[in-house]
Write a protein that holds these residues in place. Structure first.
Motif, PDB file in Angstrom:
ATOM      1  N   THR A 160      68.105  26.573  34.055  1.00 55.03           N
ATOM      2  CA  THR A 160      67.804  27.788  34.801  1.00 55.03           C
ATOM      3  C   THR A 160      68.804  27.947  35.939  1.00 55.03           C
ATOM      4  O   THR A 160      69.634  27.068  36.195  1.00 55.03           O
ATOM      5  N   GLU A 179      66.909  23.824  36.581  1.00 52.97           N
ATOM      6  CA  GLU A 179      65.773  23.249  35.852  1.00 52.97           C
ATOM      7  C   GLU A 179      66.062  23.264  34.346  1.00 52.97           C
ATOM      8  O   GLU A 179      66.557  24.261  33.809  1.00 52.97           O
ATOM      9  N   ILE A 192      65.361  23.950  30.577  1.00 53.60           N
ATOM     10  CA  ILE A 192      64.531  24.982  29.952  1.00 53.60           C
ATOM     11  C   ILE A 192      63.685  24.311  28.870  1.00 53.60           C
ATOM     12  O   ILE A 192      64.079  24.198  27.707  1.00 53.60           O
ATOM     13  N   ARG A 234      56.786  25.861  31.043  1.00 49.85           N
ATOM     14  CA  ARG A 234      58.227  26.024  31.234  1.00 49.85           C
ATOM     15  C   ARG A 234      58.543  26.789  32.524  1.00 49.85           C
ATOM     16  O   ARG A 234      57.732  27.583  33.011  1.00 49.85           O
ATOM     17  N   PRO A 235      59.742  26.582  33.064  1.00 43.13           N
ATOM     18  CA  PRO A 235      60.186  27.374  34.216  1.00 43.13           C
ATOM     19  C   PRO A 235      60.635  28.763  33.773  1.00 43.13           C
ATOM     20  O   PRO A 235      60.938  28.986  32.591  1.00 43.13           O
ATOM     21  N   THR A 252      59.749  35.428  33.364  1.00 44.12           N
ATOM     22  CA  THR A 252      58.928  34.586  34.236  1.00 44.12           C
ATOM     23  C   THR A 252      58.599  33.280  33.532  1.00 44.12           C
ATOM     24  O   THR A 252      58.819  33.114  32.335  1.00 44.12           O
ATOM     25  N   GLY A 253      58.060  32.335  34.319  1.00 40.16           N
ATOM     26  CA  GLY A 253      57.719  31.028  33.771  1.00 40.16           C
ATOM     27  C   GLY A 253      56.398  31.036  33.025  1.00 40.16           C
ATOM     28  O   GLY A 253      55.761  32.080  32.830  1.00 40.16           O
ATOM     29  N   GLY A 260      58.238  24.878  43.823  1.00 37.55           N
ATOM     30  CA  GLY A 260      58.578  24.877  42.418  1.00 37.55           C
ATOM     31  C   GLY A 260      57.879  25.991  41.655  1.00 37.55           C
ATOM     32  O   GLY A 260      58.461  26.612  40.753  1.00 37.55           O
ATOM     33  N   ASN A 312      60.202  29.000  40.001  1.00 34.30           N
ATOM     34  CA  ASN A 312      60.121  29.014  38.548  1.00 34.30           C
ATOM     35  C   ASN A 312      59.150  30.072  38.025  1.00 34.30           C
ATOM     36  O   ASN A 312      58.944  30.180  36.817  1.00 34.30           O
ATOM     37  N   GLU A 313      58.577  30.820  38.949  1.00 32.82           N
ATOM     38  CA  GLU A 313      57.631  31.898  38.625  1.00 32.82           C
ATOM     39  C   GLU A 313      56.569  31.459  37.627  1.00 32.82           C
ATOM     40  O   GLU A 313      56.250  32.157  36.665  1.00 32.82           O
ATOM     41  N   LYS A 314      56.029  30.261  37.880  1.00 31.35           N
ATOM     42  CA  LYS A 314      54.909  29.797  37.064  1.00 31.35           C
ATOM     43  C   LYS A 314      53.608  30.422  37.577  1.00 31.35           C
ATOM     44  O   LYS A 314      53.500  30.815  38.745  1.00 31.35           O
TER      45      LYS A 314
END
Length: 368
Positions: free
Chosen positions: A236, A240, A242, A266-267, A274-275, A297, A301-303
């Protein structure tokens, strides 16, 4: 005229469950009396048994039965209908209506209550908002787990997360709820479908319901194994790797698994997508909290971390779909129900459940 019933009671004191004969009152305006064929035995009841409580309680929240009495304002069912009893309001228009309290008097003069329904009984009384009519030829035994196990697990995948074809899915805990989540992921053609548990036999069992891979968390780092199974290409924007699942479901509700599902997804890729989404499905024990969140994080990573209660289901809408899955063979209820008990064996049943001896879902069957 009161209706005789055999009911399982959870005493306020630390005592074994008691099966007693009682008389249920006649239904009030919106209440329904149901003679039950079978009830699911859900892990959530163990929480009630171990947590502090004020007063005696009556337990159980998923069953199949036949309507034998209705109140004057009940319109969704009639006497003789086959129904599911569930703990989730059957439709949005009934969800906020207040209901009459359910109070059952024990032979010793004490009273017992429940939050909404009780199904550990050969006959029950409940508000019509928790009663769902099903076809007359509906199976009387194994369908009893649709009202919680299937609703919760399959609904989390199908409704809450809205998993779609080709999405990668990880499911932590493959008891009745987790197996139902596996089924829904298989129905929508998710891939891969990774089951995580501590027992190789349970992981193999999960493959019967659609799991493509099994990860034994007792045999190594489960998160590393998940990322190895979902390895993508490149990094990423924040360096990060993938890898990780699109969706991870915690069907257990322990502190360790609540943290693992966020690390299992996943990130995101900045400017592209988005994650992944972590979904809490299992009910945490009272007092259990989860505070070890890598907030930075999760941000970069938009989790997403969300909860799913009752699988975001509308039972009037979703139960026919689950029954169709069963008819088509996608939801193998006969395989999922691995243990059967009588009402007199309820303490034996809850002990087996607590010791992890129930592979899928256990049910309690009642005499005709």
């Amino acid at each position: 005229m009161p209706t005789p019933a055999r009911v399982v009671f959870l005493p306020e004191a630390d005592e074994p469950l008691a099966v007693e004969r009682v008389d249920l009152p006649d239904p009030s305006d919106f209440q329904v009396v149901v003679r039950q064929f079978a009830s699911g035995i859900c892990h959530s009841q163990l929480h009630q048994m171990h947590n502090p409580r004020n007063g005696d309680q009556i337990l159980g929240h998923e069953a199949t039965g036949e309507v034998i009495k209705i109140g004057s304002q009940v319109t969704n069912v009639q006497v003789g209908d086959i129904v599911f009893v569930t703990w989730v309001p059957r439709s949005p228009d009934t969800a906020t209506r207040e209901v009459d309290a359910i109070v059952v008097e024990r032979p010793n003069g004490r009273t017992a209550t429940t939050r909404n329904v009780f199904t550990w009984a050969d006959t029950t009384i409940a508000d019509e908002k928790y009663i769902v009519k099903v076809p007359q030829d509906t199976r009387r035994d194994v369908t009893s787990i649709i009202g919680c196990a299937v609703l919760t697990g399959s609904g989390a995948v199908y409704n809450t997360a809205a998993v779609r074809e080709g999405d990668s899915v990880v499911i932590f805990g493959v008891g009745g709820v987790g197996l139902s989540a596996v089924v829904a992921a298989s129905v929508v053609n998710a891939n891969p479908i990774i089951a995580v548990d501590l027992d190789d036999e349970k992981l193999e069992f999960a493959k019967r319901f659609g799991a493509t891979h099994g990860v034994n968390a007792s045999g190594g780092d489960a998160i590393e194994q998940i990322h190895a199974l979902t390895q993508g290409e490149g990094l990423t924007s924040f360096g990060e790797p993938i890898s990780g699942a699109d969706f991870a479901f915690d069907c257990i509700g322990r502190e360790v698994t609540m943290g693992q599902i966020l690390r299992a997804v996943r990130p995101g890729i900045l400017g592209a997508e988005t994650g992944g989404t972590a979904v809490l499905v299992g009910v945490p024990q009272s007092g259990v909290t989860f505070s070890e969140v890598d907030m930075r994080g999760m941000l970069i990573n938009e989790k997403k971390y969300i909860g799913s209660i009752g699988g975001s289901c509308h039972p009037d809408r979703d139960f026919p779909m689950f029954l169709a899955w069963a008819d088509d063979g996608a939801l193998d209820l006969d395989a999922m129900v691995t243990e059967r008990f009588t009402i007199g064996q309820i303490n034996e049943a809850t002990t087996a459940l607590e010791h992890g001896e129930i592979f899928g879902r256990a049910i309690m069957e009642f005499d005709d």
